[in-house]
Design a protein around this motif. Structure first.
Motif, short mmCIF file in Angstrom:
data_model
loop_
_atom_site.label_atom_id
_atom_site.label_comp_id
_atom_site.label_asym_id
_atom_site.label_seq_id
_atom_site.Cartn_x
_atom_site.Cartn_y
_atom_site.Cartn_z
N HIS A 114 -2.38 -10.45 -9.59
CA HIS A 114 -2.81 -10.29 -8.19
C HIS A 114 -2.00 -9.16 -7.58
CE1 HIS A 114 -5.01 -14.02 -8.65
NE2 HIS A 114 -3.91 -14.63 -8.99
N SER A 115 -2.52 -7.93 -7.64
CA SER A 115 -1.74 -6.77 -7.25
C SER A 115 -1.93 -6.35 -5.80
CB SER A 115 -2.08 -5.58 -8.17
OG SER A 115 -1.91 -5.93 -9.52
N ALA A 116 -3.03 -6.74 -5.18
CA ALA A 116 -3.31 -6.31 -3.81
C ALA A 116 -2.19 -6.74 -2.87
CB ALA A 116 -4.64 -6.90 -3.33
N GLU A 166 -8.14 -5.44 -10.41
CA GLU A 166 -8.48 -4.08 -10.00
C GLU A 166 -8.81 -4.05 -8.50
OE1 GLU A 166 -12.08 -6.18 -11.37
OE2 GLU A 166 -10.18 -5.78 -12.33
N PRO A 167 -7.82 -4.31 -7.66
CA PRO A 167 -8.09 -4.31 -6.21
C PRO A 167 -8.52 -2.94 -5.72
CG PRO A 167 -5.73 -4.43 -6.64
CD PRO A 167 -6.41 -4.61 -7.95
N GLU A 168 -9.48 -2.94 -4.81
CA GLU A 168 -10.02 -1.68 -4.30
C GLU A 168 -8.96 -0.93 -3.52
OE1 GLU A 168 -13.82 -0.39 -1.55
OE2 GLU A 168 -13.88 -2.27 -2.66
N GLY A 169 -8.89 0.38 -3.73
CA GLY A 169 -7.98 1.22 -2.97
C GLY A 169 -6.52 1.05 -3.33
N TYR A 202 6.69 -4.86 -5.69
CA TYR A 202 7.01 -4.59 -7.08
C TYR A 202 7.99 -3.41 -7.18
CZ TYR A 202 2.90 -7.47 -8.27
OH TYR A 202 1.99 -8.49 -8.41
N GLU A 203 7.76 -2.38 -6.40
CA GLU A 203 8.65 -1.21 -6.42
C GLU A 203 10.08 -1.62 -6.10
OE1 GLU A 203 11.14 1.87 -4.89
OE2 GLU A 203 10.25 0.28 -3.63
N ALA A 204 10.23 -2.58 -5.19
CA ALA A 204 11.56 -3.00 -4.77
C ALA A 204 12.29 -3.81 -5.84
CB ALA A 204 11.48 -3.80 -3.47
#
Length: 332
Positions: free
Chosen positions: A220-222, A243-246, A228-230
């Motif tokens: 669930h990446s949206a 594959e969340p949009e945008g 995640y970067e942190a």
């Protein structure tokens, strides 16, 4: 043959989305096996496909995970025979497992674990392939790998088997995310070394892995990329299955964090030269199960292979509160 077909997408309670139908037994391609399907499990991808179907006068047979018995083989089949008890996760470009019989390419089918019932076996193929390819193909982990792996959604279908595979075949420390008491207990039972609350992801991940994690699995990446970067180390890696949009990934560049995509259907969709790798990994998994290294992740069985039974399973998955997997079985 009997099957559960879908004439249109939409809510699970719309009678067009899941209907008992009678269709022709599929014809075999040269490398196909014809499987009498005895158990299937429902995954988020089943729900997603059902919801998005375009209206049609011809029923679409959905379903991926399955376990059953080989009834016939194509002219060029080399690895399986009539009577073999098998498991597999199917091919998104072909009719699915919500049917009495299914034609499947032998290269993505393996003999199932002898120690599991058909219901217990049906819970594992799709999630196992996804977890295996994420860990060993995308991340490239080996028995010598160390570091920290963060598994988002650790009590779900993929998370449940990913934790087990990572603990069995690598040297990484596994951190899982879960928020409810029962899902935290489940992730721990699967072998997670630590379990944190995804609602407090940055804070709790930093407490458990203050230097950051090396690998992160994301279903669930949206809305999560900045988090995640942190919490991922410089030169760390993320594998995502949604594959969340945008989706915007540029925030990961400063740390040179790699982003991988995983889709377990890629090999079958494109008939890749290494397509049989899925048979091999399922066979290796069956061996791990039979040796007691891995366990099934089924937590609910519905003994009703019909539109009504499938609808109940779809509701369970749509609830977002499933721990482990739901399986639907056939008794006749």
């Amino acid at each position: 043959m009997r099957a559960v077909g879908s004439y249109a997408g939409g809510p699970v309670d719309d009678p067009r989305t899941l209907q008992d139908v009678t269709v022709e037994v599929p014809e075999l391609r040269p490398r196909d096996v014809l499987v009498r399907v005895l158990a299937i499990s429902v995954n988020p991808v089943d729900v997603k496909r059902r919801s998005a179907l375009e209206p049609s006068d011809v029923p679409t047979i959905l379903g991926f995970d399955a376990a059953g018995v080989v009834e016939a083989v194509g002219s060029q089949v080399e690895t399986l025979g009539v009577g073999d008890e098998v498991w597999y996760a199917g091919d998104i470009t072909r009719p699915g497992s919500n049917a009495e019989f299914q034609a499947v390419d032998e290269r993505i089918v393996s003999r199932k674990p002898t120690s599991l019932s058909f219901a217990e076996a049906a819970a594992l193929p799709l999630t196992t392939i996804t977890a295996w390819e994420s860990l060993f193909d995308r991340f490239g982990l080996t028995a010598d790998s160390t570091g920290d792996l963060l598994v988002m959604g650790a009590a779900g279908g993929v998370g449940s088997i990913m934790i087990q595979l990572a603990k069995a075949r690598t040297g990484v420390r596994v951190i899982g995310t879960a928020s409810r008491d029962e899902s935290r207990a489940w992730a721990t039972a699967m072998g997670a070394d630590a379990v944190i609350d995804h609602h407090r992801l940055r804070e709790e991940a930093s407490a458990v892995a203050p230097d950051g994690v090396d690998y992160l699995f994301s279903p669930h990446s949206a809305g999560n990329v900045e988090h995640y970067e942190a919490i991922v180390k410089p030169f760390g890696e993320i594998t995502a299955i949604d594959e969340p949009e945008g989706l915007e990934l540029s925030v990961l560049k400063a740390k040179s964090i790699a982003w991988h995509w995983e889709l377990m259907f890629t090999r079958a969709m494109f008939q890749t030269p290494d397509m049989i790798a899925q048979q091999h990994l399922l066979a290796a998994t069956a061996d791990l199960v039979d040796r007691g290294v891995l366990r099934t992740t089924v937590t609910k069985t519905i003994d009703d292979f019909s539109a009504a039974g499938l609808a109940e399973a779809h509701r369970d998955v749509e609830s977002g509160r499933m721990t482990g997997k739901v399986v639907v079985t056939r008794t006749s």
